[in-house]
Design an enzyme around this catalytic site. Structure first.
Site, PDB file in Angstrom:
ATOM      1  N   THR A  48       9.942  56.570  10.247  1.00 53.22           N
ATOM      2  CA  THR A  48       9.940  55.577  11.314  1.00 53.22           C
ATOM      3  C   THR A  48      10.581  54.293  10.830  1.00 53.22           C
ATOM      4  O   THR A  48      10.556  54.005   9.632  1.00 53.22           O
ATOM      5  CB  THR A  48       8.498  55.291  11.790  1.00 53.22           C
ATOM      6  OG1 THR A  48       8.529  54.242  12.753  1.00 53.22           O
ATOM      7  CG2 THR A  48       7.600  54.878  10.645  1.00 53.22           C
ATOM      8  N   ASP A  49      11.106  53.522  11.756  1.00 56.70           N
ATOM      9  CA  ASP A  49      11.644  52.213  11.379  1.00 56.70           C
ATOM     10  C   ASP A  49      10.520  51.241  11.035  1.00 56.70           C
ATOM     11  O   ASP A  49      10.757  50.198  10.427  1.00 56.70           O
ATOM     12  CB  ASP A  49      12.540  51.645  12.478  1.00 56.70           C
ATOM     13  CG  ASP A  49      11.830  51.431  13.811  1.00 56.70           C
ATOM     14  OD1 ASP A  49      10.686  51.899  13.974  1.00 56.70           O
ATOM     15  OD2 ASP A  49      12.434  50.798  14.684  1.00 56.70           O
ATOM     16  N   GLU A  50       9.290  51.590  11.380  1.00 57.16           N
ATOM     17  CA  GLU A  50       8.160  50.711  11.094  1.00 57.16           C
ATOM     18  C   GLU A  50       7.900  50.529   9.601  1.00 57.16           C
ATOM     19  O   GLU A  50       7.200  49.596   9.208  1.00 57.16           O
ATOM     20  CB  GLU A  50       6.899  51.216  11.785  1.00 57.16           C
ATOM     21  CG  GLU A  50       6.935  51.062  13.288  1.00 57.16           C
ATOM     22  CD  GLU A  50       5.610  51.396  13.931  1.00 57.16           C
ATOM     23  OE1 GLU A  50       4.558  50.931  13.419  1.00 57.16           O
ATOM     24  OE2 GLU A  50       5.613  52.121  14.935  1.00 57.16           O
ATOM     25  N   TYR A  73      -0.616  52.873   9.854  1.00 59.58           N
ATOM     26  CA  TYR A  73       0.331  53.917  10.235  1.00 59.58           C
ATOM     27  C   TYR A  73       1.633  53.785   9.445  1.00 59.58           C
ATOM     28  O   TYR A  73       2.090  54.739   8.815  1.00 59.58           O
ATOM     29  CB  TYR A  73       0.629  53.854  11.735  1.00 59.58           C
ATOM     30  CG  TYR A  73       1.822  54.708  12.128  1.00 59.58           C
ATOM     31  CD1 TYR A  73       1.704  56.096  12.197  1.00 59.58           C
ATOM     32  CD2 TYR A  73       3.061  54.137  12.393  1.00 59.58           C
ATOM     33  CE1 TYR A  73       2.788  56.884  12.535  1.00 59.58           C
ATOM     34  CE2 TYR A  73       4.151  54.916  12.729  1.00 59.58           C
ATOM     35  CZ  TYR A  73       4.014  56.287  12.792  1.00 59.58           C
ATOM     36  OH  TYR A  73       5.091  57.073  13.106  1.00 59.58           O
ATOM     37  N   ALA A  75       2.252  52.145   6.733  1.00 59.01           N
ATOM     38  CA  ALA A  75       2.027  52.306   5.294  1.00 59.01           C
ATOM     39  C   ALA A  75       1.927  53.783   4.921  1.00 59.01           C
ATOM     40  O   ALA A  75       2.449  54.218   3.889  1.00 59.01           O
ATOM     41  CB  ALA A  75       0.760  51.562   4.874  1.00 59.01           C
ATOM     42  N   SER A  76       1.286  54.576   5.781  1.00 58.39           N
ATOM     43  CA  SER A  76       1.178  56.014   5.498  1.00 58.39           C
ATOM     44  C   SER A  76       2.541  56.696   5.625  1.00 58.39           C
ATOM     45  O   SER A  76       2.856  57.620   4.878  1.00 58.39           O
ATOM     46  CB  SER A  76       0.144  56.675   6.414  1.00 58.39           C
ATOM     47  OG  SER A  76       0.586  56.711   7.762  1.00 58.39           O
ATOM     48  N   LYS A  77       3.368  56.239   6.564  1.00 60.60           N
ATOM     49  CA  LYS A  77       4.723  56.795   6.685  1.00 60.60           C
ATOM     50  C   LYS A  77       5.569  56.396   5.476  1.00 60.60           C
ATOM     51  O   LYS A  77       6.348  57.206   4.970  1.00 60.60           O
ATOM     52  CB  LYS A  77       5.388  56.319   7.986  1.00 60.60           C
ATOM     53  CG  LYS A  77       4.794  56.918   9.249  1.00 60.60           C
ATOM     54  CD  LYS A  77       4.939  58.420   9.320  1.00 60.60           C
ATOM     55  CE  LYS A  77       6.367  58.838   9.600  1.00 60.60           C
ATOM     56  NZ  LYS A  77       6.524  60.294   9.787  1.00 60.60           N
ATOM     57  N   ARG A 137      11.726  45.776  20.922  1.00 61.22           N
ATOM     58  CA  ARG A 137      11.459  47.188  20.625  1.00 61.22           C
ATOM     59  C   ARG A 137      12.764  47.942  20.746  1.00 61.22           C
ATOM     60  O   ARG A 137      13.561  47.682  21.640  1.00 61.22           O
ATOM     61  CB  ARG A 137      10.458  47.796  21.626  1.00 61.22           C
ATOM     62  CG  ARG A 137       9.085  47.203  21.669  1.00 61.22           C
ATOM     63  CD  ARG A 137       8.202  47.461  20.471  1.00 61.22           C
ATOM     64  NE  ARG A 137       7.981  48.802  20.052  1.00 61.22           N
ATOM     65  CZ  ARG A 137       6.908  49.531  20.336  1.00 61.22           C
ATOM     66  NH1 ARG A 137       5.980  49.064  21.115  1.00 61.22           N
ATOM     67  NH2 ARG A 137       6.784  50.738  19.850  1.00 61.22           N
TER      68      ARG A 137
END
Length: 154
Positions: A48-50, A73, A75-77, A137
């Site tokens: 993800t770009d996050e 989320y 951080a887990s990605k 977004r």
């Protein structure tokens, strides 16, 4: 610094760890055990770009942007991305990673932003504004995302 509430705050952090970190680890182990040095396969990880944090004034990220996850989320990605890269460096497992933005398209859950905006507009209801309304977004049509993954495979 004050923590920022996110849409993912409704989910338990443990679920993100189980799915994104432990799930990726399980898939990597299965791939490594089946791979056996073949050159006609690769492990593709969709991230993800996050993992890059919040969009700044430029409104975009680059592949060279440093990781700066801001939620359990993301951080887990980010952790799962690092696991994928580690399997390449440690075992030579052929891997690719893509970082996409928010997907939208047919069968999107009606409570998600784009379907919600459309449904509210059609029904004459107020359109939701999150935060101060200045958030940026990035959206990616699901079929375009599938074509991009296919190009990565080829």
């Amino acid at each position: 610094m004050r923590p920022k509430a996110t849409l993912t705050a409704h989910f338990r952090s443990k679920d993100f760890v189980e799915t994104n970190i432990n799930g990726t680890f399980s898939l990597l182990e299965a791939a490594r055990n089946l791979w056996k040095g073949r050159t006609d396969v690769r492990f593709h990880h969709i991230s993800t770009d996050e993992v890059y944090g919040s969009l700044g004034d430029t409104g975009y990220f680059l592949e060279t942007t440093s990781y700066d996850p801001r939620s359990p989320y993301s951080a887990s990605k980010a952790a799962s991305d690092h696991l994928v890269r580690a399997y390449f460096h440690t075992y030579g497992l052929p891997v690719t990673i893509s970082n996409c933005s928010n997907n939208y398209g047919p069968y999107h859950f009606p409570e998600k932003l784009i379907p919600l905006i459309i449904l509210n507009a059609l029904e004459g209801k107020p359109l939701p504004i999150y935060g101060d309304g200045k958030n940026v977004r990035d959206w990616l049509y699901v079929e375009d995302h599938c074509e991009a993954i296919w190009m990565i495979f080829k």
